[in-house]
Design a protein around this motif. Structure first.
Motif, mmCIF file in Angstrom:
data_model
loop_
_atom_site.group_PDB
_atom_site.id
_atom_site.type_symbol
_atom_site.label_atom_id
_atom_site.label_comp_id
_atom_site.label_asym_id
_atom_site.label_seq_id
_atom_site.Cartn_x
_atom_site.Cartn_y
_atom_site.Cartn_z
ATOM 1 N N VAL A 1 13.946 12.735 0.856
ATOM 2 C CA VAL A 1 12.705 12.022 1.124
ATOM 3 C C VAL A 1 12.881 11.318 2.464
ATOM 4 O O VAL A 1 13.807 10.519 2.624
ATOM 5 C CB VAL A 1 12.382 11.013 0.007
ATOM 6 N N GLN A 2 12.021 11.639 3.415
ATOM 7 C CA GLN A 2 12.157 11.106 4.773
ATOM 8 C C GLN A 2 10.907 10.326 5.169
ATOM 9 O O GLN A 2 9.791 10.799 5.001
ATOM 10 C CB GLN A 2 12.371 12.244 5.776
ATOM 11 N N ARG A 3 11.121 9.160 5.708
ATOM 12 C CA ARG A 3 10.045 8.316 6.216
ATOM 13 C C ARG A 3 10.154 8.275 7.734
ATOM 14 O O ARG A 3 11.197 7.880 8.287
ATOM 15 C CB ARG A 3 10.160 6.905 5.640
ATOM 16 N N VAL A 4 9.095 8.683 8.435
ATOM 17 C CA VAL A 4 9.082 8.688 9.895
ATOM 18 C C VAL A 4 7.920 7.832 10.387
ATOM 19 O O VAL A 4 6.786 7.959 9.896
ATOM 20 C CB VAL A 4 8.948 10.116 10.460
ATOM 21 N N GLU A 5 8.211 6.977 11.352
ATOM 22 C CA GLU A 5 7.186 6.185 12.025
ATOM 23 C C GLU A 5 7.316 6.421 13.519
ATOM 24 O O GLU A 5 8.412 6.284 14.084
ATOM 25 C CB GLU A 5 7.358 4.693 11.709
ATOM 26 N N LEU A 6 6.207 6.785 14.167
ATOM 27 C CA LEU A 6 6.182 7.036 15.596
ATOM 28 C C LEU A 6 5.144 6.148 16.250
ATOM 29 O O LEU A 6 4.004 6.030 15.767
ATOM 30 C CB LEU A 6 5.838 8.499 15.896
ATOM 31 N N GLY A 7 5.528 5.525 17.344
ATOM 32 C CA GLY A 7 4.600 4.770 18.169
ATOM 33 C C GLY A 7 4.572 5.355 19.562
ATOM 34 O O GLY A 7 5.595 5.833 20.074
ATOM 35 N N ALA A 8 3.397 5.324 20.224
ATOM 36 C CA ALA A 8 3.269 5.886 21.558
ATOM 37 C C ALA A 8 2.270 5.064 22.361
ATOM 38 O O ALA A 8 1.462 4.314 21.803
ATOM 39 C CB ALA A 8 2.816 7.344 21.482
ATOM 40 N N ASP A 9 2.333 5.236 23.686
ATOM 41 C CA ASP A 9 1.328 4.590 24.523
ATOM 42 C C ASP A 9 0.069 5.455 24.543
ATOM 43 O O ASP A 9 0.006 6.504 23.896
ATOM 44 C CB ASP A 9 1.880 4.317 25.927
ATOM 45 N N SER A 10 -0.912 5.051 25.291
ATOM 46 C CA SER A 10 -2.191 5.760 25.286
ATOM 47 C C SER A 10 -2.092 7.157 25.880
ATOM 48 O O SER A 10 -2.977 7.991 25.653
ATOM 49 C CB SER A 10 -3.239 4.943 26.052
ATOM 50 N N GLU A 11 -1.027 7.425 26.651
ATOM 51 C CA GLU A 11 -0.820 8.751 27.243
ATOM 52 C C GLU A 11 0.000 9.658 26.327
ATOM 53 O O GLU A 11 0.272 10.802 26.687
ATOM 54 C CB GLU A 11 -0.108 8.610 28.596
ATOM 55 N N GLY A 12 0.418 9.131 25.180
ATOM 56 C CA GLY A 12 1.194 9.926 24.251
ATOM 57 C C GLY A 12 2.688 9.876 24.457
ATOM 58 O O GLY A 12 3.429 10.636 23.821
ATOM 59 N N ARG A 13 3.153 8.982 25.330
ATOM 60 C CA ARG A 13 4.602 8.863 25.521
ATOM 61 C C ARG A 13 5.178 7.959 24.449
ATOM 62 O O ARG A 13 4.682 6.858 24.217
ATOM 63 C CB ARG A 13 4.913 8.317 26.914
ATOM 64 N N LEU A 14 6.231 8.445 23.805
ATOM 65 C CA LEU A 14 6.817 7.705 22.695
ATOM 66 C C LEU A 14 7.341 6.342 23.146
ATOM 67 O O LEU A 14 8.003 6.231 24.188
ATOM 68 C CB LEU A 14 7.971 8.499 22.075
ATOM 69 N N THR A 15 7.053 5.329 22.351
ATOM 70 C CA THR A 15 7.591 3.988 22.592
ATOM 71 C C THR A 15 8.556 3.577 21.488
ATOM 72 O O THR A 15 9.354 2.662 21.687
ATOM 73 C CB THR A 15 6.462 2.956 22.683
ATOM 74 N N MET A 16 8.492 4.244 20.321
ATOM 75 C CA MET A 16 9.439 3.945 19.247
ATOM 76 C C MET A 16 9.482 5.092 18.257
ATOM 77 O O MET A 16 8.531 5.849 18.093
ATOM 78 C CB MET A 16 9.076 2.642 18.528
ATOM 79 N N LEU A 17 10.649 5.216 17.613
ATOM 80 C CA LEU A 17 10.874 6.201 16.556
ATOM 81 C C LEU A 17 11.719 5.539 15.491
ATOM 82 O O LEU A 17 12.794 5.015 15.786
ATOM 83 C CB LEU A 17 11.585 7.433 17.119
ATOM 84 N N ARG A 18 11.224 5.535 14.258
ATOM 85 C CA ARG A 18 12.007 5.028 13.132
ATOM 86 C C ARG A 18 12.068 6.131 12.080
ATOM 87 O O ARG A 18 11.040 6.668 11.676
ATOM 88 C CB ARG A 18 11.386 3.763 12.562
ATOM 89 N N HIS A 19 13.283 6.454 11.645
ATOM 90 C CA HIS A 19 13.503 7.586 10.746
ATOM 91 C C HIS A 19 14.465 7.148 9.641
ATOM 92 O O HIS A 19 15.610 6.777 9.918
ATOM 93 C CB HIS A 19 14.107 8.763 11.528
ATOM 94 N N ARG A 20 13.985 7.161 8.402
ATOM 95 C CA ARG A 20 14.811 6.772 7.260
ATOM 96 C C ARG A 20 14.841 7.915 6.255
ATOM 97 O O ARG A 20 13.797 8.499 5.944
ATOM 98 C CB ARG A 20 14.254 5.502 6.617
ATOM 99 N N VAL A 21 16.040 8.200 5.755
ATOM 100 C CA VAL A 21 16.240 9.373 4.905
ATOM 101 C C VAL A 21 16.993 8.980 3.650
ATOM 102 O O VAL A 21 17.980 8.238 3.710
ATOM 103 C CB VAL A 21 17.035 10.477 5.647
ATOM 104 N N SER A 22 16.539 9.491 2.521
ATOM 105 C CA SER A 22 17.266 9.354 1.253
ATOM 106 C C SER A 22 17.482 10.747 0.680
ATOM 107 O O SER A 22 16.546 11.545 0.591
ATOM 108 C CB SER A 22 16.468 8.501 0.252
ATOM 109 N N SER A 23 18.730 11.052 0.314
ATOM 110 C CA SER A 23 19.037 12.365 -0.263
ATOM 111 C C SER A 23 19.919 12.180 -1.487
ATOM 112 O O SER A 23 20.671 11.208 -1.591
ATOM 113 C CB SER A 23 19.731 13.266 0.765
ATOM 114 N N ILE A 24 19.817 13.131 -2.410
ATOM 115 C CA ILE A 24 20.588 13.031 -3.644
ATOM 116 C C ILE A 24 21.989 13.592 -3.452
ATOM 117 O O ILE A 24 22.228 14.465 -2.617
ATOM 118 C CB ILE A 24 19.887 13.751 -4.817
ATOM 119 N N THR A 25 22.922 13.057 -4.222
ATOM 120 C CA THR A 25 24.283 13.581 -4.267
ATOM 121 C C THR A 25 24.820 13.368 -5.670
ATOM 122 O O THR A 25 24.120 12.848 -6.544
ATOM 123 C CB THR A 25 25.170 12.904 -3.203
#
Length: 719
Positions: A289-313
């Motif tokens: 299960v992956q949670r992704v958050e992306l932020g960008a400026d008005s031109e579409g250039r990324l300003t932030m990336l947050r990526h959290r992952v949970s996997s079973i073992t």
């Protein structure tokens, strides 16, 4: 084109040198061997997912005259400690009475025929004190810390450590354009054509194994540790393996149990897993299960990336699927990643073709497509605006990267700029298009090879590599023929035996280590012939020197004897392979059926040694990826914790009717001498990456339904 260039072109399109052996049945696989006095072994699995063994009744099984023994924990030796990474599980079965997952081996039936062994297995009565299984969603969660550890053990796969640069929360709040989503990828099993198997035979303290493996050299040290013998006393023979995809990349308990059974019985023992055994004995890709958050400026250039992952073992074994490695794709000033594991009643997961970035890019590339919609920018232009000219994590220069060309050339081949958008109708079907980026580690390992050239002009390449169906002998033949300027017909390859020069395994798209070792061995051989120059062929040089044979040795090594280099860090460069994938699908809006119409994959992946086998690899990968996107998943019974449908009849995979002829594979012209002496990187997994996100976008383009959970089935479209 000069004569030399014509010869080189023919070499680059050489048909597989081992093809005839395979199509005629002459190729010998491990389980084709049947020495005299052989006993067949089958594993008896635990009937519950969690609990304790109270007793095992073997009387009914032993009533069959063909059944020789039923081994239980009381018969087993105390195994030595095995090391993680090479061993997929360090908590070996049949050492305690605890049950940690359904199907965990608790007994071994030995019989003179496989039919008797199979029947006797059904008669072994395992008495248990059952406890409630820990199922996904109810397990204990543990964050992975900075050294890649989770509570309860060390991860075998040393990736996915937390990363933080900048303040993600503040960057999110100030972003002009924002998207967030949770993306789910189900568990999947490998289901190679040949199930895993081991034939074990002892002569005193010397053990010989015929094994279905992706790395013959890794078995010896693990088996040596388990049985308290020297690694030199373990002889592994593994020329042909009928598919692996990661499930045969490490040493699993059944290989140790086969050797134990042979030692106890005093005769050779063949343990060939049945299809249903494969579901619990050699790993799977874990649900993520992956949670992704992306932020960008008005031109579409990324300003932030947050990526959290949970996997079973597993409850005891710790495997981490390092999906956050996808963070290395785009130029972004603020990045925050985090991974955690959830402990449940299953066996250990393991890599499956397209691991690490392949898993993470399902989520990241899906989010990028959503960001493009939100910002009103073409998905291809969004990616070009966030193109990373250097490695966005380390800042190192790329060893080579022509992804920009792969984007542009792939888009032209697909007609991306001219496509119709928004659900063009074709009879009952709505047509949609999508694209995504592919990226994979340019993994490198230590490799070794020996090359012999005789005075008659014939050459022999020797290296302990295993063939899992990728045509590696063809590439090794080409490397030697090119380095020594010999006809390919004069080169043969000896492989699949650990008495040959040690080389790395065939996984992680890393076989370049062996090809490089062959090139270095040829160069060493040339140095041994001072008269070998442009005006004198190698055969003439050997004859002039009065020799019958010249031998060269080559080792492709990493600094400080590192076993593996994931991203080129030890070289001062960042190393990865890249690609762009474009797909067109048709969706029936009434039935939810998705049909693949056409697909283009355009790749920047170093030098392509043989275009015929490379194209075949990529078409196979693209086909596999369609299955991942729209069909494949392995289900756990929510009551028993048992994998459902432990057979191929319960696995949906693409057939000829699902895959159109309109598949285009394109490689940009690239040579990467920083990655390897032959200028090549690996491509075996790159072809399966990115398709899932591209298909999800194409479905949205067709019918306006945003799907964030794989596989993309009619039920998810008809919401």
């Amino acid at each position: 084109m000069t004569v030399h260039e014509q010869v080189r072109a023919r070499r680059a399109d050489l048909a597989r040198v081992e093809a005839a052996a395979k199509v005629t049945g002459a190729a010998g696989y491990s389980m084709d061997n049947s020495p005299g006095g052989l006993l067949h072994a089958v594993l008896v699995g635990a009937p519950v997912a969690r609990g304790k063994i109270v007793g095992i009744d073997t009387a009914a099984a032993l009533a069959d005259d063909h059944v020789v023994r039923v081994l239980t924990r009381a018969d087993m030796p105390v195994f030595g400690e095995v090391q993680p990474f090479q061993a997929a599980a360090v908590h070996l079965p049949m050492q305690t009475g605890e049950i940690r997952f359904e199907g965990e081996p608790v007994a071994i039936v030995l019989a003179t025929t496989i039919e008797a062994a199979e029947h006797a297995r059904s008669l072994v009565d395992v008495l248990v004190e059952a406890r409630p299984a820990v199922l996904p969603g109810a397990g204990a969660h543990h964050l992975i810390d900075d050294v890649g550890q989770g509570s309860g053990g060390v991860t075998w796969w040393p990736y996915g450590q937390p990363f933080r640069r900048g303040d993600a929360a503040s960057a999110w709040d100030s972003a002009a354009v924002r998207v967030s989503g949770t993306y789910v990828q189900p568990s999947r099993h490998h289901n190679a054509m040949e199930t895993s198997g081991t034939l074990a035979e002892w002569e005193g303290n010397r053990l010989t194994l015929h094994d279905s493996t992706q790395g013959g050299h890794i078995l010896a040290p693990v088996l040596a540790d388990a049985f308290h013998i020297a690694a030199e006393d373990v002889h592994v023979i593994a020329p042909f393996t009928g598919g692996g995809f990661g499930s045969k990349g490490w040493v699993w308990p059944h290989q140790i149990l086969a050797a134990a059974a042979a030692k106890i019985a005093g005769v050779p023992v063949k343990l060939h897993l049945r299809r249903h055994d494969q579901y619990t004995a050699s790993g799977f890709q874990p649900r993520m299960v992956q949670r992704v958050e992306l932020g960008a400026d008005s031109e579409g250039r990324l300003t932030m990336l947050r990526h959290r992952v949970s996997s079973i073992t597993g409850l005891l074994e710790t495997y981490l699927e390092g999906a956050t490695e996808a963070k290395a794709l785009y130029d972004c000033p603020v990045i925050e990643t985090r991974q955690e594991i959830e402990r449940v009643s299953i066996g250990s997961p393991t890599p499956l073709r397209g691991t690490l970035e392949g898993c993470g890019l399902w989520a990241l590339e899906s989010a990028m497509n959503e960001l493009a919609r939100e910002a009103g920018i073409d998905p291809l232009d969004l990616r070009l605006r966030n193109y990373a000219e250097t490695d966005p994590i380390s800042g190192r220069p790329w060893s080579s990267k022509r992804l920009r060309d792969a984007y542009q050339e792939g888009a032209k081949l697909f007609g991306w700029r001219e496509r119709d958008t928004g659900g063009r109708r074709d009879g009952p079907w709505l047509i949609g298009s999508g694209m995504a980026t592919s990226m994979h580690s340019a993994m490198r390992m230590t490799g070794g090879a020996r090359v012999r050239v005789r005075r008659d002009g014939s050459a022999l390449v020797e290296t302990n590599i295993t063939d899992i169906g990728t045509g590696l002998q063809t590439v090794l033949t080409l490397v030697a023929a090119e380095e020594l300027d010999l006809p390919v017909d004069e080169v043969t390859v000896a492989w699949g035996d650990n008495s040959l020069p040690v080389t790395g395994p065939i996984y992680g798209s890393a076989t370049l280590h062996t090809g490089s070792a062959v090139a270095l061995a040829c160069q060493d051989l040339r140095r041994r012939l001072p008269r070998f120059a442009a005006h004198l062929s190698i055969v003439e040089a050997i004859r002039e020197a009065g020799l019958d044979e010249v031998v060269g040795e080559g080792v492709f090594g990493l600094p400080d004897k590192m076993p593996v280099d994931h991203d080129g860090g030890v070289s001062g460069y960042a190393m990865r392979t890249f690609g762009a994938v474009f797909v067109e699908v048709a969706v029936d809006p009434d039935l939810g059926i998705v049909q693949l119409r056409r697909m283009v994959g355009s790749y920047s992946a170093g030098r392509i040694m043989n275009h015929r086998t490379a194209r075949s690899q990529m078409i196979g990968g693209l086909t596999w990826a369609w299955g991942k996107a729209t069909m494949e998943h392995s289900e756990l019974d929510p009551l028993s914790g048992r994998w459902l449908s432990k057979n191929l009849s319960g696995v949906h995979v693409p057939t000829n009717a699902d895959i159109p002829a309109d598949i285009t594979v394109h490689f940009v012209d690239e040579v990467d001498r920083h990655a390897s002496p032959i200028g090549a990187k690996g491509i075996g997994e790159l072809g399966v990456i990115g398709i899932d996100a591209a298909v999800a976008e194409a479905v949205f383009d067709a019918v306006g339904v945003r799907i964030r959970e794989l596989p993309i089935t009619p039920q998810r479209i008809l919401v």
